[in-house]
Design a protein around this motif. Structure first.
Motif: not given
Length: 127
Positions: A88-101
């Motif tokens: 499932a896509d339970a977590v927004p993709k941006m929260l799993n993006d290593d490039n996001v501070d």
């Protein structure tokens, strides 16, 4: 493997006798009882068929009025649900993006709005 909890009912007059029968019975595990004649046990089986066979043994114990399954757990069902959760896509993709501070994210809402692009919707970027 299936595990089910069962509430066994007897009359208080026979409570001690039924509890001892359940404790010595090899088809279940005794957990607790109350003074009204309600007894909590669990049974295990490789499938529903085995559990029902064990339930019939319990129902045949003298002075057992009822033995009703209250809750059942099946490893197959758990595995199926875990697979659904993992896919499932339970977590927004941006929260799993290593490039996001993550130190630059302020949360202002709920995660139910999962289709977030960048820092839109419920998140603000702190400069």
């Amino acid at each position: 493997m299936n595990i089910s909890s069962i509430v066994v009912q007897t009359v208080p007059k026979y409570l001690d006798e039924v509890v001892e029968s359940l404790k010595s019975c090899e088809v279940c595990d005794y957990h607790m009882h109350d003074e009204k004649g309600r007894i909590i046990i669990t049974i295990e089986g490789d499938g529903v068929k085995e559990e029902l066979e064990k339930l019939r043994v319990i129902e045949a114990i003298p002075h057992v009025i009822t033995a009703d399954m209250q809750m059942a757990y099946s490893e197959d069902e758990l595995d199926e649900h875990i697979e659904i959760i993992n896919n499932a896509d339970a977590v927004p993709k941006m929260l799993n993006d290593d490039n996001v501070d993550v130190d630059k994210i302020i949360y202002r809402g709920d995660l139910k709005k999962k289709d977030l692009e960048g820092f839109a919707a419920d998140f603000d970027k702190v400069d």
